[in-house]
Design an enzyme around this catalytic site. Structure first.
Site, PDB file in Angstrom:
ATOM      1  N   GLU A 149       7.414  35.154 -29.858  1.00  0.00           N
ATOM      2  CA  GLU A 149       7.160  33.722 -29.593  1.00  0.00           C
ATOM      3  C   GLU A 149       8.087  32.865 -30.457  1.00  0.00           C
ATOM      4  O   GLU A 149       8.400  31.716 -30.117  1.00  0.00           O
ATOM      5  CB  GLU A 149       5.693  33.351 -29.860  1.00  0.00           C
ATOM      6  CG  GLU A 149       5.295  32.000 -29.287  1.00  0.00           C
ATOM      7  CD  GLU A 149       3.794  31.762 -29.287  1.00  0.00           C
ATOM      8  OE1 GLU A 149       3.260  31.373 -30.362  1.00  0.00           O
ATOM      9  OE2 GLU A 149       3.147  31.957 -28.252  1.00  0.00           O
ATOM     10  N   GLY A 204       1.238  28.193 -35.543  1.00  0.00           N
ATOM     11  CA  GLY A 204       0.122  29.086 -35.242  1.00  0.00           C
ATOM     12  C   GLY A 204       0.376  30.520 -35.684  1.00  0.00           C
ATOM     13  O   GLY A 204      -0.443  31.130 -36.362  1.00  0.00           O
ATOM     14  N   ARG A 205       1.586  31.033 -35.367  1.00  0.00           N
ATOM     15  CA  ARG A 205       1.840  32.448 -35.672  1.00  0.00           C
ATOM     16  C   ARG A 205       2.186  32.675 -37.140  1.00  0.00           C
ATOM     17  O   ARG A 205       2.513  33.797 -37.537  1.00  0.00           O
ATOM     18  CB  ARG A 205       2.930  32.974 -34.749  1.00  0.00           C
ATOM     19  CG  ARG A 205       4.176  32.119 -34.711  1.00  0.00           C
ATOM     20  CD  ARG A 205       5.071  32.511 -33.542  1.00  0.00           C
ATOM     21  NE  ARG A 205       6.237  31.647 -33.446  1.00  0.00           N
ATOM     22  CZ  ARG A 205       6.251  30.496 -32.782  1.00  0.00           C
ATOM     23  NH1 ARG A 205       5.164  30.081 -32.157  1.00  0.00           N
ATOM     24  NH2 ARG A 205       7.340  29.740 -32.743  1.00  0.00           N
ATOM     25  N   HIS A 243       2.369  61.082 -28.872  1.00  0.00           N
ATOM     26  CA  HIS A 243       1.810  61.750 -27.674  1.00  0.00           C
ATOM     27  C   HIS A 243       1.830  60.816 -26.485  1.00  0.00           C
ATOM     28  O   HIS A 243       1.133  61.046 -25.495  1.00  0.00           O
ATOM     29  CB  HIS A 243       0.384  62.223 -27.987  1.00  0.00           C
ATOM     30  CG  HIS A 243       0.328  63.124 -29.176  1.00  0.00           C
ATOM     31  ND1 HIS A 243       0.496  64.488 -29.092  1.00  0.00           N
ATOM     32  CD2 HIS A 243       0.182  62.839 -30.495  1.00  0.00           C
ATOM     33  CE1 HIS A 243       0.434  65.012 -30.312  1.00  0.00           C
ATOM     34  NE2 HIS A 243       0.237  64.037 -31.186  1.00  0.00           N
ATOM     35  N   LYS A 256      -5.618  25.169 -33.468  1.00  0.00           N
ATOM     36  CA  LYS A 256      -4.839  24.087 -34.067  1.00  0.00           C
ATOM     37  C   LYS A 256      -4.954  22.833 -33.208  1.00  0.00           C
ATOM     38  O   LYS A 256      -5.177  21.744 -33.701  1.00  0.00           O
ATOM     39  CB  LYS A 256      -3.380  24.527 -34.201  1.00  0.00           C
ATOM     40  CG  LYS A 256      -2.498  23.511 -34.870  1.00  0.00           C
ATOM     41  CD  LYS A 256      -1.100  24.056 -35.150  1.00  0.00           C
ATOM     42  CE  LYS A 256      -0.242  22.980 -35.795  1.00  0.00           C
ATOM     43  NZ  LYS A 256       1.140  23.456 -36.055  1.00  0.00           N
ATOM     44  N   LYS A 296       0.490  27.608 -18.331  1.00  0.00           N
ATOM     45  CA  LYS A 296      -0.803  26.933 -18.476  1.00  0.00           C
ATOM     46  C   LYS A 296      -0.973  25.897 -17.368  1.00  0.00           C
ATOM     47  O   LYS A 296      -2.052  25.777 -16.773  1.00  0.00           O
ATOM     48  CB  LYS A 296      -0.879  26.246 -19.850  1.00  0.00           C
ATOM     49  CG  LYS A 296      -0.881  27.222 -21.030  1.00  0.00           C
ATOM     50  CD  LYS A 296      -0.906  26.445 -22.356  1.00  0.00           C
ATOM     51  CE  LYS A 296      -0.817  27.389 -23.544  1.00  0.00           C
ATOM     52  NZ  LYS A 296      -0.795  26.664 -24.844  1.00  0.00           N
ATOM     53  N   GLU A 350      -8.700  28.936 -23.191  1.00  0.00           N
ATOM     54  CA  GLU A 350      -9.542  30.111 -23.434  1.00  0.00           C
ATOM     55  C   GLU A 350     -10.515  29.847 -24.581  1.00  0.00           C
ATOM     56  O   GLU A 350     -11.698  30.199 -24.517  1.00  0.00           O
ATOM     57  CB  GLU A 350      -8.682  31.328 -23.779  1.00  0.00           C
ATOM     58  CG  GLU A 350      -7.725  31.766 -22.699  1.00  0.00           C
ATOM     59  CD  GLU A 350      -6.364  31.135 -22.850  1.00  0.00           C
ATOM     60  OE1 GLU A 350      -6.270  29.965 -23.303  1.00  0.00           O
ATOM     61  OE2 GLU A 350      -5.363  31.798 -22.508  1.00  0.00           O
TER      62      GLU A 350
HETATM   63  O1  F6P Z   1       0.144  28.971 -26.180  1.00  0.00           O
HETATM   64  C1  F6P Z   1       0.663  29.593 -27.285  1.00  0.00           C
HETATM   65  C2  F6P Z   1      -0.084  29.096 -28.503  1.00  0.00           C
HETATM   66  O2  F6P Z   1       0.145  27.725 -28.665  1.00  0.00           O
HETATM   67  C3  F6P Z   1       0.302  29.839 -29.761  1.00  0.00           C
HETATM   68  O3  F6P Z   1       1.494  29.382 -30.322  1.00  0.00           O
HETATM   69  C4  F6P Z   1      -0.899  29.566 -30.598  1.00  0.00           C
HETATM   70  O4  F6P Z   1      -0.995  30.437 -31.712  1.00  0.00           O
HETATM   71  C5  F6P Z   1      -2.021  29.789 -29.582  1.00  0.00           C
HETATM   72  O5  F6P Z   1      -1.488  29.293 -28.345  1.00  0.00           O
HETATM   73  C6  F6P Z   1      -3.338  29.124 -29.919  1.00  0.00           C
HETATM   74  O6  F6P Z   1      -3.123  27.748 -30.055  1.00  0.00           O
HETATM   75  P1  F6P Z   1      -4.321  26.876 -30.732  1.00  0.00           P
HETATM   76  O7  F6P Z   1      -4.467  27.380 -32.161  1.00  0.00           O
HETATM   77  O8  F6P Z   1      -3.860  25.461 -30.677  1.00  0.00           O
HETATM   78  O9  F6P Z   1      -5.573  27.123 -29.947  1.00  0.00           O
END
Ligand code: F6P
Length: 538
Positions: free
Chosen positions: A362, A276-277, A393, A215, A503, A221
């Site tokens: 979250e 995002g979620r 288990h 987003k 972060k 990452e």
């Molecule tokens: O750091 C948490 C977060 O912002 C989540 O809410 C989100 O889904 C994820 O990192 C990835 O964010 P982006 O879609 O901006 O890479």
């Protein structure tokens, strides 16, 4: 005017506190009530606590909640503004009040005009994106979209993390049987180089399409992995001028994606009003649409839409998501439970706990209320779980005999009518048995080491088959449960400020690890400093 508004707000807070404290008072008298006794004394218990929300059914009757306490839960919903929250969410109002945004994911699967508060109908934008996703997916699946050297695409590398990965990954695994032979989808989330090294095994650049989903197009990452994959494509012989054939982007920041090398034709927008979620239904779902096709993706949307309509129109006492969350509220306030286990009795749903961890924790792992006042009551529970029967288990021992109570959501999948194969019967028997065993307990032949106290609460959610439609319905059920908890606790379920600190600290430590000449900051705690030094010495 302002003073009148403040007075009204104070009245709301007072009413909220009174109903919340009233519920908490119940823990003194109802803590040890027997679920079996409730069944015996409440002949209509099963009917009153079972809910149909096709293609799902939800059974809350094995929760430790007397029917006589339902009115106080409904009263709390009224006092906390749950009804208003529901209205405002479906009206596209800025209910994410710390970011001044709507949480309008219901618009992504609607099939009627959805005005964003006073900004006009978002459906044209939603439909246009879905249409472009459909055309792109159809072209890749049909082999019309070719790589730099004329090959059809055989492998999708979906690059993203958190809400940009967990939903598509869960859905691709859950609906693998709907997948297209010869088109594999791989998920690349962790920044650990081992992750890309593992995904890269067996890939050919000529037949690989990377979908970068972010987003913000700034998540460390995702940018690191996207860069590694782009470098690999180039090193494997894809000419820079042809790179765009092997890249697609999903983002709310298109200028960043274009600068990265994504072409307009393979760029899909993500509106700011989608969290995002809560974004699987948006262009974030592109990897899923590539895997199962546009028609099946539309079925997923239809399943979620059915639950939206149920949630929006059904009175609270027959409203499945609302009753699910009122039970959660009861368990945390009255039984003092702190976690909720989700156990899908389905290998295909094995990523559901991970998805629900982000969605619920979250959203509701918050510490202050809508006025910024620190909470003196519990917010969202810890979500955890693994698929059954595996979980039996590993940690079911603790669920049966441990002192702490962890309510369980059992997710069961009914096989197609008339097709109860022996293995499916065994799986379902185990899921039903665990719920019954938690309820019934076992005196253990008076040997205390063998005794299971029982009276352990659980919910059973039964899917009518595992299909795009039932999966869409299940996820929407939990989305509305999650948003509802925010309204019942007067917290914001749609921001996530807590993730920023880690972060920032990571960037500082990364610099220290990569530049041994940098002095350690004086304010670094001794443990971190010693570990950084130890790693630098290596
Ligand atoms: O750091 C948490 C977060 O912002 C989540 O809410 C989100 O889904 C994820 O990192 C990835 O964010 P982006 O879609 O901006 O890479």
């Amino acid at each position: 005017m302002a003073s009148e508004r403040n007075l009204a707000r104070n009245d709301e807070r007072t009413a909220f506190r009174a109903s919340l404290d009233g519920l908490r008072e119940r823990s003194r008298s109802v803590g040890e009530c027997s679920i079996s006794a409730l069944f015996a004394n409440e002949p209509e218990r099963l009917a009153r606590l079972s809910f149909e929300c096709a293609p799902l059914s939800v059974d809350l009757s094995r929760q430790r909640l007397p029917l006589t306490d339902l009115p106080s839960l409904f009263a709390h919903a009224a006092a906390s503004g749950w009804h208003a929250g529901r209205e405002r969410m479906f009206a596209g109002e800025a209910i994410n009040f710390t970011e001044q945004r709507a949480a309008f994911h219901v618009a992504l699967r609607a099939r009627r005009p959805m005005p964003l508060a006073d900004d006009g109908d978002v459906m044209p934008q939603v439909s246009a994106t879905l249409e472009r996703m459909g055309e792109f997916s159809a072209a890749v699946r049909a082999g019309a979209h070719r790589g730099a050297h004329g090959d059809r695409i055989s492998d999708i590398v979906a690059i993203g993390i958190g809400g940009s990965a967990l939903g598509p990954e869960l859905a691709c695994e859950a609906l693998a049987s709907d997948g297209q032979p010869g088109l594999r989808v791989h998920f690349l989330a962790n920044v650990d180089p081992a992750s890309w090294a593992s995904v890269r095994q067996g890939l050919r650049a000529d037949t690989t399409l990377a979908i970068i989903s972010s987003k913000t197009w700034s998540t460390a990452e995702t940018i690191a992995n996207a860069t590694a994959v782009r470098d690999w494509l180039l090193n494997e012989g894809i000419a820079p001028g042809e790179l765009h054939r092997h890249l697609a982007g999903v983002t709310a920041r298109p200028e960043r994606a274009l600068a990265f090398g994504v072409s307009e034709a393979a760029l899909f927008s993500l509106p700011d009003w989608v969290g995002g979620r809560y974004s699987l239904w948006s262009a974030i779902g592109l990897p899923l649409m590539l895997a199962i096709g546009p028609a099946a993706f539309d079925e997923l949307l239809a399943g979620a839409r059915a639950v939206d309509e149920h949630f929006f129109t059904t009175p609270i006492e027959r409203n499945a998501p609302a009753m699910l969350v009122l039970v959660s509220l009861w368990n945390s306030l009255v039984l003092h439970t702190q976690t909720e286990a989700v156990i899908p009795y389905s290998h295909s749903l094995r990523r559901l706990p991970a998805y629900l961890q982000q969605l619920q924790m979250e959203s509701n792992g918050k510490g202050v209320d809508s006025d910024g006042v620190a909470l003196d009551y519990p917010s969202g529970a810890v979500t955890w779980g693994e698929p059954g029967t595996d979980a039996q288990h590993s940690f079911f021992q603790a669920l049966h005999q441990g002192p702490a109570i962890h309510p369980v959501d059992f997710i069961l999948v009914a096989p197609p009518p008339g097709e109860l194969a022996p293995a499916a019967a065994k799986l379902l028997a185990n899921g039903l048995a665990q719920a019954e065993a938690l309820l019934r307990g076992d005196p253990g032949a008076d040997d205390p080491h063998r005794r299971c106290p029982g009276n352990r609460p659980s919910t059973t959610i039964l899917l009518d088959g595992l299909t795009p439609r039932s999966l869409g319905a299940l996820l929407a059920l939990y989305e509305h449960k999650t948003a509802s908890l925010g309204w019942l606790l007067r917290i914001n379920s749609f921001d996530q400020w807590g993730v920023e600190l880690g972060k920032r600290v990571a960037l500082r430590i990364e610099a220290l690890l990569t530049d041994p000449g940098l002095a350690l900051p004086s304010d670094m705690d001794p443990s971190t400093a010693a570990l950084v030094e130890r790693l630098r010495r290596r």
